[in-house]
Design an enzyme around this catalytic site. Structure first.
Site, PDB file in Angstrom:
ATOM      1  N   CYS A   2       0.874  -1.172   0.000  1.00 55.85           N
ATOM      2  CA  CYS A   2       0.000   0.000   0.000  1.00 55.85           C
ATOM      3  C   CYS A   2       0.903   1.210   0.000  1.00 55.85           C
ATOM      4  O   CYS A   2       2.115   1.088   0.167  1.00 55.85           O
ATOM      5  CB  CYS A   2      -0.854   0.052   1.268  1.00 55.85           C
ATOM      6  SG  CYS A   2      -1.898  -1.386   1.504  1.00 55.85           S
ATOM      7  N   ARG A  27       1.096   1.754  -6.044  1.00 55.64           N
ATOM      8  CA  ARG A  27       1.269   0.765  -4.979  1.00 55.64           C
ATOM      9  C   ARG A  27      -0.056   0.115  -4.565  1.00 55.64           C
ATOM     10  O   ARG A  27      -0.069  -0.772  -3.712  1.00 55.64           O
ATOM     11  CB  ARG A  27       1.904   1.430  -3.742  1.00 55.64           C
ATOM     12  CG  ARG A  27       3.293   1.981  -4.001  1.00 55.64           C
ATOM     13  CD  ARG A  27       3.852   2.635  -2.754  1.00 55.64           C
ATOM     14  NE  ARG A  27       4.051   1.666  -1.691  1.00 55.64           N
ATOM     15  CZ  ARG A  27       5.125   0.907  -1.539  1.00 55.64           C
ATOM     16  NH1 ARG A  27       6.119   1.006  -2.389  1.00 55.64           N
ATOM     17  NH2 ARG A  27       5.215   0.061  -0.541  1.00 55.64           N
ATOM     18  N   TRP A  71      -3.738  -1.490  -1.268  1.00 57.68           N
ATOM     19  CA  TRP A  71      -3.747  -2.747  -2.017  1.00 57.68           C
ATOM     20  C   TRP A  71      -4.195  -3.776  -0.997  1.00 57.68           C
ATOM     21  O   TRP A  71      -3.468  -4.097  -0.064  1.00 57.68           O
ATOM     22  CB  TRP A  71      -2.339  -3.050  -2.540  1.00 57.68           C
ATOM     23  CG  TRP A  71      -2.246  -4.393  -3.176  1.00 57.68           C
ATOM     24  CD1 TRP A  71      -1.775  -5.536  -2.608  1.00 57.68           C
ATOM     25  CD2 TRP A  71      -2.646  -4.748  -4.490  1.00 57.68           C
ATOM     26  NE1 TRP A  71      -1.862  -6.568  -3.505  1.00 57.68           N
ATOM     27  CE2 TRP A  71      -2.390  -6.118  -4.665  1.00 57.68           C
ATOM     28  CE3 TRP A  71      -3.199  -4.030  -5.557  1.00 57.68           C
ATOM     29  CZ2 TRP A  71      -2.665  -6.796  -5.849  1.00 57.68           C
ATOM     30  CZ3 TRP A  71      -3.468  -4.703  -6.734  1.00 57.68           C
ATOM     31  CH2 TRP A  71      -3.200  -6.061  -6.868  1.00 57.68           C
ATOM     32  N   ASN A  97       0.967   0.055   6.055  1.00 58.48           N
ATOM     33  CA  ASN A  97       1.299  -0.796   4.911  1.00 58.48           C
ATOM     34  C   ASN A  97       1.992  -2.020   5.486  1.00 58.48           C
ATOM     35  O   ASN A  97       3.006  -1.876   6.174  1.00 58.48           O
ATOM     36  CB  ASN A  97       2.236  -0.023   3.968  1.00 58.48           C
ATOM     37  CG  ASN A  97       2.880  -0.917   2.928  1.00 58.48           C
ATOM     38  OD1 ASN A  97       2.261  -1.862   2.460  1.00 58.48           O
ATOM     39  ND2 ASN A  97       4.106  -0.608   2.562  1.00 58.48           N
ATOM     40  N   GLY A  98       1.440  -3.213   5.239  1.00 57.53           N
ATOM     41  CA  GLY A  98       2.080  -4.417   5.765  1.00 57.53           C
ATOM     42  C   GLY A  98       1.037  -5.442   6.157  1.00 57.53           C
ATOM     43  O   GLY A  98      -0.130  -5.344   5.764  1.00 57.53           O
ATOM     44  N   GLU A 469       7.783 -21.798 -19.103  1.00 52.48           N
ATOM     45  CA  GLU A 469       7.560 -20.433 -18.621  1.00 52.48           C
ATOM     46  C   GLU A 469       8.680 -19.507 -19.116  1.00 52.48           C
ATOM     47  O   GLU A 469       8.425 -18.364 -19.524  1.00 52.48           O
ATOM     48  CB  GLU A 469       7.466 -20.438 -17.085  1.00 52.48           C
ATOM     49  CG  GLU A 469       7.408 -19.080 -16.412  1.00 52.48           C
ATOM     50  CD  GLU A 469       6.213 -18.219 -16.822  1.00 52.48           C
ATOM     51  OE1 GLU A 469       5.318 -18.710 -17.532  1.00 52.48           O
ATOM     52  OE2 GLU A 469       6.206 -17.032 -16.449  1.00 52.48           O
ATOM     53  N   LYS A 473       8.041 -16.199 -21.362  1.00 50.14           N
ATOM     54  CA  LYS A 473       8.489 -14.873 -20.920  1.00 50.14           C
ATOM     55  C   LYS A 473       9.336 -14.222 -22.006  1.00 50.14           C
ATOM     56  O   LYS A 473       9.172 -13.057 -22.319  1.00 50.14           O
ATOM     57  CB  LYS A 473       9.304 -15.041 -19.634  1.00 50.14           C
ATOM     58  CG  LYS A 473       9.204 -13.935 -18.658  1.00 50.14           C
ATOM     59  CD  LYS A 473       8.099 -14.068 -17.648  1.00 50.14           C
ATOM     60  CE  LYS A 473       6.740 -14.265 -18.210  1.00 50.14           C
ATOM     61  NZ  LYS A 473       5.700 -14.443 -17.247  1.00 50.14           N
ATOM     62  N   GLU A 476       7.164 -13.205 -25.129  1.00 52.93           N
ATOM     63  CA  GLU A 476       6.198 -12.120 -24.968  1.00 52.93           C
ATOM     64  C   GLU A 476       6.837 -10.745 -24.854  1.00 52.93           C
ATOM     65  O   GLU A 476       6.235  -9.767 -25.263  1.00 52.93           O
ATOM     66  CB  GLU A 476       5.226 -12.380 -23.802  1.00 52.93           C
ATOM     67  CG  GLU A 476       5.750 -12.132 -22.407  1.00 52.93           C
ATOM     68  CD  GLU A 476       4.680 -12.316 -21.333  1.00 52.93           C
ATOM     69  OE1 GLU A 476       4.975 -12.952 -20.328  1.00 52.93           O
ATOM     70  OE2 GLU A 476       3.555 -11.816 -21.495  1.00 52.93           O
ATOM     71  N   HIS A 492      12.383 -36.675 -30.631  1.00 52.50           N
ATOM     72  CA  HIS A 492      11.162 -37.107 -31.319  1.00 52.50           C
ATOM     73  C   HIS A 492      10.692 -36.079 -32.344  1.00 52.50           C
ATOM     74  O   HIS A 492       9.544 -36.121 -32.778  1.00 52.50           O
ATOM     75  CB  HIS A 492      10.061 -37.392 -30.296  1.00 52.50           C
ATOM     76  CG  HIS A 492      10.425 -38.484 -29.345  1.00 52.50           C
ATOM     77  ND1 HIS A 492      10.570 -39.794 -29.745  1.00 52.50           N
ATOM     78  CD2 HIS A 492      10.736 -38.456 -28.014  1.00 52.50           C
ATOM     79  CE1 HIS A 492      10.927 -40.533 -28.709  1.00 52.50           C
ATOM     80  NE2 HIS A 492      11.042 -39.735 -27.647  1.00 52.50           N
ATOM     81  N   LYS A 592      -2.652  -6.878 -19.271  1.00 55.87           N
ATOM     82  CA  LYS A 592      -2.407  -7.469 -17.953  1.00 55.87           C
ATOM     83  C   LYS A 592      -3.545  -8.401 -17.526  1.00 55.87           C
ATOM     84  O   LYS A 592      -3.307  -9.454 -16.957  1.00 55.87           O
ATOM     85  CB  LYS A 592      -2.208  -6.351 -16.931  1.00 55.87           C
ATOM     86  CG  LYS A 592      -1.741  -6.815 -15.585  1.00 55.87           C
ATOM     87  CD  LYS A 592      -0.275  -7.177 -15.593  1.00 55.87           C
ATOM     88  CE  LYS A 592       0.185  -7.828 -14.314  1.00 55.87           C
ATOM     89  NZ  LYS A 592       1.348  -8.698 -14.536  1.00 55.87           N
TER      90      LYS A 592
HETATM   91  C1  F6R Z   1       2.474 -13.990 -19.063  1.00 60.48           C
HETATM   92  C2  F6R Z   1       1.204 -13.680 -18.440  1.00 60.48           C
HETATM   93  C3  F6R Z   1      -0.019 -14.353 -18.953  1.00 60.48           C
HETATM   94  C4  F6R Z   1      -0.984 -14.639 -17.788  1.00 60.48           C
HETATM   95  C5  F6R Z   1      -2.334 -15.160 -18.320  1.00 60.48           C
HETATM   96  C6  F6R Z   1      -3.262 -15.508 -17.180  1.00 60.48           C
HETATM   97  O1  F6R Z   1       3.514 -13.280 -18.493  1.00 60.48           O
HETATM   98  O2  F6R Z   1       1.138 -12.875 -17.556  1.00 60.48           O
HETATM   99  O3  F6R Z   1       0.261 -15.512 -19.651  1.00 60.48           O
HETATM  100  O4  F6R Z   1      -0.388 -15.580 -16.957  1.00 60.48           O
HETATM  101  O5  F6R Z   1      -2.936 -14.189 -19.129  1.00 60.48           O
HETATM  102  O6  F6R Z   1      -3.474 -14.402 -16.369  1.00 60.48           O
HETATM  103  P1  F6R Z   1      -4.019 -14.556 -14.898  1.00 60.48           P
HETATM  104  O7  F6R Z   1      -2.967 -15.233 -14.102  1.00 60.48           O
HETATM  105  O8  F6R Z   1      -4.272 -13.144 -14.442  1.00 60.48           O
HETATM  106  O9  F6R Z   1      -5.263 -15.370 -14.987  1.00 60.48           O
END
Ligand code: F6R
Length: 597
Positions: A2, A27, A71, A97-98, A469, A473, A476, A492, A592
């Site tokens: 927060c 935050r 938050w 905050n905490g 993963e 990363k 993307e 294979h 996001k």
């Molecule tokens: C990759 C990423 C996405 C999310 C996916 C699911 O870095 O962030 O692949 O993991 O869109 O999102 P959540 O976890 O919010 O359901």
């Protein structure tokens, strides 16, 4: 995470607090509030983003006050759970905050003594404790209250009739802003830069007395300490990123703290078992998308190893259209945002099929939390970079905790084994810090990757999904084509694609029972002239010998190795994208929260 702010001086406090909260909104933005001495304590708080508070804020004439942007970590986002909080007399106000771990026990005790609570937050106990100890000296009362508390905090408190602010910190940031005839406290310098660039840092365990004419800092023993001022040269935007060039890198560097927060209260959870329903289930299904699905894949290994329970996995977008065999597993849905449309639809479908559901999410009050029977929060704090980093790692932490709990509850994990697993988990903030301390070395190794058109990631066992993963990363944020494979699958088919222009990133942890097999796979790759960048245990000369470059990580027990390995992969993705000049925090075509199916 927060944002907190305190002001005492000659300006209108309301204006200063709102401006500072605007800078701190990154935050958290679940609610915002201010308390101002005018001369009696006036409080105004609102659920939602800061503009909602600002548009409804009446004129409050006053030169001293505290403010907060939230938050949510304990208690859903609402007007009642918004800070600041008042004591019963309405004369003391507090922002925090905490996380207070022992708030339930403290609250019960305070209620028995007659204190009236108005929220579901952990924070409110602090202001009632201060009230209990207050005998005309706010600093003394705060010190006594903090002695009762288990957990983490940065706090600021004011009392009617005084122009002083008392602040304190433990494991959450707090900085003093030094002005002329005015002074400030805040979660970070961002909040202060419109007024001063002169700051004084506050260390863990210290308390602070802030008055218009000066600031005094005290150590945990109550001894006054001298602290030099620091001049800040950052812009406000730089300051929000804590001096890092991107939120993603800042969020990677916040991982030790995020893991630490996720682990708070773990023992209670495991011993008292709140997070695992007391109903019988003989299997688990985990459902998620994207990075969260990779966390689910790692979770399968962890749950099967520690919980000795069979686990199946489903992509959320596939599950709801699947035939749905007559089985009733515990369904775990993982979503950092808690708003992913596919995952929400899967949660509804799982309940329609008669399954008990559990959500793992980072966002309190998100839709997922209302669609499932149980919720486990990851407590990573807000993540602004689109690429999931600290939220992914804390999803893994949640899965370790759930697995230990299930293993213990099913009596397949002995007391000793439970303690061993817990002590491994507790090492993780330090392990991640050690990887971050080596970030400059990781940065050097990506020179190999920057010109590549295709990059492959290979691993085995629990680090097979870790490498998926890593590939996600990298693709993307760098826009390089990257694919992850179970190392045993190369022969294979994918081996046909390898040549000297295709780097391969491989993980081989010497402690893992698949280590020898991984070495053999790496040799196959090297025989096709693909340059191998490997990740392995510190001191592994054999692995170094078959690699063009090797990145070392602390040699943790194999089941926990996805934690340090993931951090390396996140750094690799970050530095590669940075060298390619990509828009790291907002990669093209991505968002996001994915709220469409
Ligand atoms: C990759 C990423 C996405 C999310 C996916 C699911 O870095 O962030 O692949 O993991 O869109 O999102 P959540 O976890 O919010 O359901």
């Amino acid at each position: 995470m927060c944002g907190i702010i305190g002001y005492t001086g000659y300006r209108q406090a309301a204006e200063v607090l709102i401006e500072a909260l605007r800078r701190l909104e990154y935050r958290g933005y679940d609610s915002a509030g201010v308390a101002i001495l005018s001369p009696s304590l006036k409080i105004h708080k609102k659920k939602g983003e800061l503009h909602q508070l600002q548009s409804s804020l009446p004129h409050i004439d006053g030169r001293v006050g505290v403010g907060h942007t939230r938050w949510a970590t304990c208690g859903k986002p609402s007007n009642e759970n918004a800070h600041p909080f008042l004591d019963c007399s309405g004369k003391i106000a507090l922002v925090h905050n905490g996380i207070i771990e022992n708030y339930m026990a403290l609250k019960e005790g305070l209620q028995e003594e007659g204190h009236k609570f108005s929220s579901q937050t952990d924070t409110e106990v602090i202001v009632h404790l201060i009230e209990k100890f207050y005998q005309g000296d706010l600093h003394e009362a705060v010190k006594s209250a903090l002695k009762e508390i288990k957990g983490t905090y940065a706090i600021a408190a004011v009392v009617q009739g005084s122009d002083e602010i008392v602040a304190a910190r433990k494991e959450n940031p707090l900085v003093i802003g030094v002005g002329v005839n005015e002074n400030f406290v805040a979660s970070d310098v961002t909040a202060l830069l419109s007024y001063t660039n002169k700051v004084r840092h506050v260390m863990d365990g210290e308390t602070v007395l802030v008055r218009p004419e000066g600031v005094r800092v005290f150590d945990s023993e109550g001894r006054e300490v001298h602290r030099e001022d620091t001049i800040i040269t950052w812009s406000a935007e730089d300051a929000q990123k804590g001096g890092f060039p991107h939120f993603m890198l800042k969020e990677i560097f916040e991982e030790p703290q995020a893991i630490h927060n996720s682990l708070l209260g773990t023992l209670d959870i495991i011993e008292n078992g709140e997070i695992v329903p007391n109903v019988q289930f003989s299997s688990i299904k985990i459902i998620a998308c994207g990075s969260s699905y990779h966390a689910a894949m790692v979770g399968k290994y962890i749950l099967e190893e520690l919980g000795k329970i069979p686990v199946t996995l489903e992509l959320a977008s596939e599950y709801r259209y699947s035939p749905g065999a007559k089985e009733f597993p515990l369904v775990i849905l993982i979503s950092q945002s808690g708003e992913t449309a596919d995952t929400l639809a899967a949660a509804r479908e799982a309940r329609r099929r008669g399954c008990r559901t559990m959500g793992i999410t980072n966002v309190i009050g998100s839709t997922l939390t209302r669609e499932v029977d149980e919720v486990v929060y990851t407590r990573a704090g807000p993540e602004i970079g689109v690429a999931a980093t600290k939220t992914f790692l804390t999803q893994l932490i949640a899965l370790y905790i759930i697995s230990i709990r299930i293993g213990f509850a099913r009596r397949v994990l002995s007391h000793d084994a439970m303690w061993k697993a817990l002590s491994e988990l507790r090492k993780m903030p330090g392990v991640v810090q050690a990887v971050l301390d080596n970030a400059a070395e990781v940065e050097k190794t990506v020179e190999l990757l920057v010109p590549a058109r295709d990059i492959f990631f290979i691993g085995r066992n629990v680090n097979y999904p870790t490498m998926l993963e890593g590939a996600l990363k990298l693709k993307e944020i760098s826009y390089i084509h990257a694919e992850g494979f179970a190392a045993g699958e190369l022969k294979h088919g994918p081996l046909a694609l390898l040549d000297a222009t295709t780097p391969v990133i491989a993980v081989a942890m010497r402690t893992d029972h698949t280590y020898e097999k991984m070495l053999a796979n790496i040799s196959e790759v090297a025989a096709r002239e693909s340059p191998v960048l490997s990740i392995g245990c510190d001191g592994d000369r054999e692995l170094a010998a078959v690699s063009v470059n090797m990145i070392k990580v602390p040699c943790v027990s194999p089941l926990f190795s996805p934690i340090p390995v993931t951090v390396v992969l996140q750094l690799i993705a970050y530095y590669t994208a940075q060298k390619k000049g990509r828009s790291i925090d907002k990669p093209k075509n991505l968002a996001k929260s994915v709220t469409v199916e």
